[in-house]
Enzyme design. Structure first.
Site, PDB file in Angstrom:
ATOM      1  N   ASP A   3       4.185  -1.904   0.641  1.00 48.23           N
ATOM      2  CA  ASP A   3       3.528  -0.717   1.163  1.00 48.23           C
ATOM      3  C   ASP A   3       2.888  -0.033  -0.058  1.00 48.23           C
ATOM      4  O   ASP A   3       3.215  -0.337  -1.207  1.00 48.23           O
ATOM      5  CB  ASP A   3       4.508   0.211   1.890  1.00 48.23           C
ATOM      6  CG  ASP A   3       3.776   1.195   2.806  1.00 48.23           C
ATOM      7  OD1 ASP A   3       2.548   1.388   2.621  1.00 48.23           O
ATOM      8  OD2 ASP A   3       4.414   1.782   3.700  1.00 48.23           O
TER       9      ASP A   3
HETATM   10  C1  BGC Z   1       1.555   3.602   4.871  1.00 55.08           C
HETATM   11  C2  BGC Z   1       1.085   2.280   5.452  1.00 55.08           C
HETATM   12  C3  BGC Z   1      -0.401   2.145   5.260  1.00 55.08           C
HETATM   13  C4  BGC Z   1      -0.729   2.270   3.787  1.00 55.08           C
HETATM   14  C5  BGC Z   1      -2.207   2.159   3.475  1.00 55.08           C
HETATM   15  C6  BGC Z   1       1.078   3.798   3.446  1.00 55.08           C
HETATM   16  O1  BGC Z   1       1.343   5.098   3.010  1.00 55.08           O
HETATM   17  O2  BGC Z   1       2.960   3.670   4.916  1.00 55.08           O
HETATM   18  O3  BGC Z   1       1.425   2.202   6.800  1.00 55.08           O
HETATM   19  O4  BGC Z   1      -0.839   0.940   5.778  1.00 55.08           O
HETATM   20  O5  BGC Z   1      -0.288   3.545   3.324  1.00 55.08           O
HETATM   21  O6  BGC Z   1      -2.888   3.266   3.920  1.00 55.08           O
END
Ligand code: BGC
Length: 747
Positions: A222
């Site tokens: 993530d």
């Molecule tokens: C989120 C993800 C997301 C990623 C990119 C993260 O903060 O938890 O779900 O895909 O950011 O935006």
């Protein structure tokens, strides 16, 4: 491309993103772009030099919490297809979704992005989603792997969860999607699981995901989840997102040269990045386009099935041409999506009021009802709304949770709606008994006003075309067919995580274990506002019959269940037939009252019946045995229920299942009589054990004073090992019996 031909520096760079959304290009291989998000493309065109961000417009579909209420796999496949079309038109190769985390607490700030509190339902729907997207040549990222049950302290929180709850609740949705549709990527979550960060968790990312489940794709972190790049690579986290501006690649090279990081990890991960990029590039279509109006219509079509009629004492459907008060700011400025990384810059948004005008046609009187920027009730706005309701004789109040209540990176602190919304509903309903509440929220809310209104339609977060869908349902053009994918408890205190969620500074202890959602409310017999699987329709269904293709089977066989349902009402409709299984009543292991193991949505014309078939197999009946670390179906009589919700299961059938290869270990001084008799692999030696001791000791039935078998003592005896002290024998004698029995068992 074979990455081994690249320099170590290039391979190291490939293990980290470029900017926020790109993979590293190397000689002979271009980069690809990834973008959020689950219910609509969220593509950003960033100009790093100028520091500008252009947000590309896209269609916003209902968020996963709403999509799940459709219980319609085909429809979700269609969402996937449409999303992929838009993603392709924007030259993006991977869409970062869907999210299949379990709704452990109604307070989780991202519940609107997740499907359900039930792993089977979430897994099935996410499988359709992934197949829909990937079938069009766009990759997905199944997230957030795993146990990302809260937003509070999400970067550091340690989710302390039992092996059984992991296997039965938190992992199966991921497992199902991996096994049934091989998502191109999986996103490892921020949190720790039992002390180890998901991104650095070798058991999770390699032993379980790749070796046990057979995952073939790439694991991404993530965004900003990785702290220790060596541990992440060793665990199987292939790419760290987003860029670390050269820092991680530099460290990787240095560690490989120093010999503290094995180069094989860099090679494996860089290869997976290269494979994904090659696949993505091969699927790029520079001429791909899509039609915004067409997709808006698709979004409306989908939203129609995602709304749940929770209560209807006769007010709905409204007659066209009737005079109605349309109350609440959401009617003009709708709440249709959540906040954070899934937030879509929409192509357009339905004005609910206008759709009511177009579809209903009568005199509509609008009143705002509550302030836009405050949670506090405004008496003047309420008075205006009450007057409108009185004038029209019927009122629809649009209420729920404002944007600030549901967003990524924080959890709600309570389950209440703003005071302004609740007071408005109460006052309008007092003045006008024919009041319907249309809720917009991504998760359950407390409803202190539940008894005073005539009807409740839960629109969840219905996406940009929600207005049309709501109006069509309210005026009866569409017969509602959504059902809840989560329980709506009466109050927060009834939820099993109350008092434990979101944990202390470091840990969130899953003390409720496998009992989340309906598994808890059913076990504890706690009344709820609306149960899992519940949803009304404008017609009525009667569950006629259930039949099994066999009465006896082993846990290696499959079972076909056929259910007959009749539409006994006056309207055609779509019914979700739900199938639950239950373990034997005398099961030794603790089991939920019942668990969802099948569902099908069928269209049934008024007066007609439909036959629906399901295939159940071992996993439909199994529990995770933590002593054996495996799925087991102990021999016994299992029940199969069919019905229209988790609490309305009028049909039941029974099947005897024999566990074909129960685990068999040498008998020890710790082995109890109960264990011997509950496991058929010991069936040939039970008599030997009985014969070796006085029957009464061995069988374990003590008699009570009246001379009857006493079940309490009997249970006690069943679980008491045959030790010397207890049986009055010498250790030598007992050890001799054990040796002989073990020989007979083949040890
Ligand atoms: C989120 C993800 C997301 C990623 C990119 C993260 O903060 O938890 O779900 O895909 O950011 O935006």
């Amino acid at each position: 491309m074979d990455v081994k031909k690249l320099s170590l520096e290039d391979r190291a760079k490939m293990c980290n993103g470029v900017g926020r959304w790109y993979t590293q290009a190397v000689e002979g291989l271009d980069s690809i772009m990834v973008a959020d998000g689950p219910h609509g493309l969220r593509k950003e065109n960033r100009d790093e030099e100028k520091g500008t961000i252009e947000r590309v417009k896209a269609t916003c579909f209902p968020s996963a919490a709403g999509l799940a209420c459709s219980w319609n796999e085909e429809l979700i496949g269609e969402v996937g297809k449409t999303l992929a079309k838009e993603t392709k038109a924007e030259q993006v190769s991977v869409l970062l979704g869907p999210g299949v985390n379990m709704k452990r607490s109604p307070l989780c700030g991202r519940n609107f992005e997740y499907f359900s509190e039930d792993p089977y339902l979430a897994g099935k729907l996410a499988t359709s989603y992934v197949n829909g997207v990937q079938g069009e040549g766009v990759g997905t990222s199944l997230k957030h792997f795993a146990v990302n049950s809260q937003e509070t302290r999400r970067f550091t929180i340690d989710e302390v969860v039992s092996e059984r709850a992991l296997r039965e609740i938190y992992l199966p949705a991921f497992e199902m999607v991996v096994k049934e549709s091989q998502p191109k990527t999986i996103m490892a979550s921020y949190n720790k699981i039992n002390g180890v960060h998901a991104c650095e968790n070798k058991w999770l990312l390699t032993d379980l995901l790749r070796k046990e489940w057979g995952f073939k794709g790439l694991v991404t972190s993530d965004w900003n989840a990785v702290t220790d790049i060596a541990k992440a690579l060793e665990a199987g986290c292939d790419i760290t997102m987003p860029t670390t501006k050269g820092e991680f690649p530099k460290r990787i090279v240095q560690m490989v040269k120093e010999g503290t990081l094995d180069e094989k990890y860099v090679n494996e991960s860089a290869q997976r990045v290269a494979d994904l990029a090659e696949w993505g590039l091969a699927n790029i279509d520079k001429n791909a386009t899509y039609d915004r109006d067409e997709d808006h219509a698709v979004a409306a079509n989908i939203a129609r099935e995602c709304m749940v009629l929770l209560k209807n004492e006769g007010m709905l459907p409204l007659k066209k041409g009737e005079s109605v008060a349309i109350i609440g700011g959401f009617a003009r400025n709708p709440r249709f999506q959540g906040g954070g990384s899934s937030h879509v810059t929409t192509t357009k948004v339905d004005d609910i009021f206008e759709n009511f005008e177009q579809i209903g046609g009568g005199e509509l009187v609008y009143a705002q009802g509550y302030p836009e920027e405050s949670d506090l009730a405004d008496d003047a706005l309420i008075a205006e709304a009450v007057a409108a309701a009185k004038k029209c004789g019927k009122a629809i109040v649009f209420a729920g949770l404002p944007d600030s209540y549901e967003t990524e990176s924080r959890d709600r602190r309570h389950m209440r709606m703003p005071e302004a919304h609740c007071k408005l509903i109460e006052e309008v309903a007092k003045a006008c008994p024919d009041t319907t509440v249309v809720l917009s929220a991504g998760s359950p809310v407390e409803m202190p006003w539940i008894g005073s209104v005539n009807a409740i339609l839960h629109a969840y977060l219905g996406g940009q075309a929600l207005g049309k869908a709501i109006a069509e349902i309210v005026y009866g053009d569409i017969n509602p067919s959504g059902k809840l994918a989560e329980t709506h408890p009466v109050k927060l205190e009834d939820n099993p995580t109350f008092g434990f969620y979101p944990g202390d500074l470091e840990r969130s202890i899953h003390s409720e274990d496998i009992y989340i959602g309906y598994r808890w409310y059913e076990k504890k017999k706690i009344p709820v506002n609306f149960p899992f699987g519940f949803g009304l329709s404008y017609t009525k269904y009667e569950y006629e019959s259930i039949s099994l293709d066999k009465k006896e089977m082993t846990d290696e066989d499959t079972l076909t269940v056929t259910v007959k349902v009749k539409n006994v009402g006056k309207r055609d409709g779509k019914e979700v037939v739900e199938l639950y299984t239950a373990a034997p009543e005398n099961a030794v292991e603790l089991r939920p009252v019942k668990e969802l193991k099948g569902f099908k949505k069928v269209f049934i014309r008024a007066g007609e019946s439909a036959e629906v078939s399901f295939t159940l197999s071992k996993r439909s009946f199994a529990y995770w045995d933590v002593t054996e670390h495996t799925w087991r179906v102990p021999t016994g009589k299992y029940r199969v229920y069919a019905g229209s919700s988790s609490v309305d299961v009028p049909l039941v059938a029974e099947v005897n299942i024999e566990e074909k290869n129960p685990p068999c270990h040498p008998i020890t001084l710790e082995t109890t009589y109960g264990k011997l008799t509950k496991n058929s692999s010991y069936k040939d030696v039970v008599e030997d054990v009985v014969g070796a001791f006085a029957p009464q000791e061995a069988i374990g039935i003590l008699t009570s004073e009246e001379g009857k078998a006493d079940p309490v003592f009997s249970t006690y005896q069943n679980h008491t090992p045959r030790r010397a002290l207890y049986t009055g024998r010498t250790y030598e004698y007992i050890e001799d019996v054990i040796e002989k029995v073990n020989k007979k068992l083949g040890f």
